[in-house]
Design an enzyme around this catalytic site. Structure first.
Site, short mmCIF file in Angstrom:
data_model
loop_
_atom_site.label_atom_id
_atom_site.label_comp_id
_atom_site.label_asym_id
_atom_site.label_seq_id
_atom_site.Cartn_x
_atom_site.Cartn_y
_atom_site.Cartn_z
N GLU A 42 -6.80 -9.03 49.89
CA GLU A 42 -7.43 -10.29 50.29
C GLU A 42 -8.54 -10.64 49.31
O GLU A 42 -9.14 -9.76 48.68
CB GLU A 42 -8.01 -10.17 51.70
CG GLU A 42 -8.63 -11.45 52.23
CD GLU A 42 -8.99 -11.40 53.70
OE1 GLU A 42 -9.48 -12.41 54.23
OE2 GLU A 42 -8.76 -10.34 54.34
N GLU A 190 -4.12 -14.43 62.11
CA GLU A 190 -5.06 -14.32 63.22
C GLU A 190 -5.36 -15.69 63.83
O GLU A 190 -6.52 -16.11 63.94
CB GLU A 190 -6.34 -13.60 62.78
CG GLU A 190 -6.09 -12.15 62.39
CD GLU A 190 -7.35 -11.32 62.16
OE1 GLU A 190 -8.46 -11.87 62.28
OE2 GLU A 190 -7.21 -10.11 61.88
N TYR A 258 -7.41 -2.11 64.17
CA TYR A 258 -8.24 -1.25 63.34
C TYR A 258 -8.79 -0.08 64.15
O TYR A 258 -9.01 -0.20 65.36
CB TYR A 258 -9.40 -2.05 62.74
CG TYR A 258 -8.98 -3.02 61.67
CD1 TYR A 258 -8.86 -2.61 60.35
CD2 TYR A 258 -8.69 -4.35 61.98
CE1 TYR A 258 -8.48 -3.51 59.35
CE2 TYR A 258 -8.30 -5.25 60.99
CZ TYR A 258 -8.20 -4.82 59.68
OH TYR A 258 -7.80 -5.70 58.70
N GLU A 313 -2.09 -5.50 59.36
CA GLU A 313 -3.47 -5.07 59.09
C GLU A 313 -3.75 -3.86 59.97
O GLU A 313 -3.67 -3.93 61.19
CB GLU A 313 -4.50 -6.17 59.38
CG GLU A 313 -4.47 -7.31 58.38
CD GLU A 313 -5.64 -8.29 58.55
OE1 GLU A 313 -6.71 -7.87 59.05
OE2 GLU A 313 -5.46 -9.47 58.19
#
Length: 508
Positions: A42, A190, A258, A313
């Site tokens: 990114e 997202e 995450y 992710e």
């Protein structure tokens, strides 16, 4: 008490814990897609600029501005796909700003990550040419949050159309005659958060609009359309997408998760105690529950499993290193991260019937990076070395495993200490094992059911302390080593796994 040399954590003199594993050959087992081992780049902090990209005039050896040492490292890692340009950045990125002569490209303020001004010198051509050099599939995340259907479809035509059209003519004007043939496309990112704070129902309708106008201009391979999926355990989001989007318009549903202790106090990447380590691993192992429950919802609407679960992710997320820009998300990478990588990849492997793509966040200098740079210096992290050992699973046939694991207990909570996945390719059997226990060795017996193997060799990633990591002064402090503490006889492997270690076996 016995102490591991240099460790913060005491090793008790209790009896050694034991686990059992059965690895079975199964004719109808799925293939572990190599795309599970994807990466993410990114426009965030020093991932692109001063990471991948130093510019063609840099004294650091480069190819079209991309560091040669990074190219070599990623080639050695065999990365199957690379996601770009975001992340949150994707939904503010307008691709036409990053094409044409670099001196004529407009600047952009990166409002998500540090408020820095970027000059758009790294754009579509730069990224897709890099993917060709790496022999990796590009995964483009398109701007849905602040873009338009027209902008999106123009981008597809620009990179994929081989005939005459306004966008292919523009590409040729910018010195690229042949299309790149990009297969993987993310329709926003997202959407429940930085991609627009949408409801699942609103996004599902918007997705259908965008997906309707996506065309496979390459005429060579089908386009793979990936919907912006759930945040962790938001199972309603997956339910709505699978219920409301026709299956002829969707190929994959994303999932982001995450390994975070506490979003308000994520803790240091290197200064952590056993409690913080345990909490991080508990968060990482929750991936098993997330994948299982999202898969169950997808199975209800798609029993043939045509739609893939794409965990694009994942990784550990801590507080930034002291003295660095808080918007750049720069953190060190320790043995704790090796544990996250090993266990997470084992989960993906074991769910490869539905999980067919994933992307570690992120490749260089951001979050759980595989590469860190400082000026002309570069190092490979423990996570890099785990992923390189696990290359053996790329496009290999899954060997289902049954694991009885002892508990790793801290306070009143427990998690399984041992994680395993296995596969077979080109006549060789590979077994990847992780012991996440902070203090105890674990004796393991691995029975091979219907698998012919004459003998095994093994590699290990381990160290004296969980906080150990590679530095620019000592870039090879943690690297894979030969592992000998096992025996193989009559289809049974017996092995003693050191605390917080990753071991990969290969049959001979």
């Amino acid at each position: 008490m016995l102490l591991i040399a240099g460790s913060f954590f005491p090793l008790t003199a209790a009896a050694q814990q034991k686990s059992t594993v059965t690895v079975t050959a199964k004719a109808d087992a799925p293939v572990i897609s190599k795309h599970i081992y994807g990466h993410f780049a990114e426009h965030l902090g020093r991932c692109i600029y001063d990471g991948f990209y130093v510019g063609e005039n840099s004294k650091i050896p480069n190819t079209k501005g991309v560091r040669n040492d990074i190219i070599t490292a990623l080639k050695d890692l065999g990365i199957p796909n690379l996601r770009w340009p975001g992340g949150c950045f994707a939904d503010t990125y307008h691709w036409k700003d990053g094409i044409g002569p670099k001196k004529d490209r407009p600047t952009i303020v990166n409002q998500w990550w540090g408020g820095v001004t970027e000059d758009n010198s790294f754009g579509t051509h730069d990224f897709l040419d890099l993917c060709e050099v790496l022999d990796t599939e590009p995964y483009l995340a398109a701007n849905v949050g602040s873009g338009t259907v027209q902008e999106f479809t123009d981008w597809i035509q620009y990179v994929n159309h081989g005939g005459k059209s306004p966008m292919s003519d523009l590409r040729k004007k910018n010195n690229r005659d042949t299309p790149w043939g990009v297969k993987f496309w993310g329709v926003g990112n997202e959407a429940w958060g930085c991609g627009g704070n949408m409801t699942a129902e609103y996004y599902a309708n918007l997705y259908k609009q965008y997906a309707t106008f996506m065309a496979d201009w390459s005429n060579k391979k089908e386009m793979f359309r990936i919907a912006s999926g759930a945040n962790g355990g938001d199972y309603n989001w997956t339910e709505v997408l699978m219920r409301d989007i026709p299956k002829n318009l969707i190929d994959g549903v994303a999932l982001h998760s995450y390994s975070v202790i506490d979003w308000n106090d994520k803790g240091s990447s290197v200064k952590f105690d056993e409690k913080q380590y345990f909490e991080t691993m508990k968060a990482a192992l929750k991936m098993e529950e997330l994948v299982t429950k999202h898969t169950a919802i997808m199975d209800k609407y798609d029993p043939a499993k045509k739609v893939a679960l794409i965990v694009d992710e994942w990784g550990g997320w801590y507080d930034v290193e002291e003295g660095t820009n808080p918007g750049f998300l720069y953190q060190q990478n320790t043995m704790r991260d090796a544990m996250i990588a090993g266990t997470t990849l084992n989960i993906f492997n074991n769910h490869s019937e539905r999980v067919r793509m994933a992307n570690l966040a992120q490749t260089v200098n951001v979050l759980q990076a595989v590469i860190l740079t400082e000026g002309d210096k570069m190092l490979l992290t423990p996570t890099y070395h785990v992923m390189k050992l696990y290359k053996v699973h790329h496009d290999a046939k899954l060997l289902p495993v049954a694991v009885t694991s002892p508990d790793y207990k801290f306070g009143n909570e427990t998690v399984p200490a041992v994680s395993v996945s296995a596969s077979q390719k080109e006549g060789k059997t590979h077994i990847s094992m992780v012991n996440i226990h902070a203090t105890e060795k674990i004796s393991t017996e691995i029975k091979l059911d219907g698998i012919d193997a004459k003998d095994f060799s093994a590699k290990i990633i381990s160290s004296g302390r969980l906080q150990d990591h590679n530095t620019f002064a000592q870039p090879n402090a943690i690297t894979p080593k030969d592992f000998k503490d096992f025996k193989y006889k009559k289809g049974v492997l017996t092995v003693t796994l050191p605390p917080f270690s990753v071991v990969v076996f290969e049959s001979r």
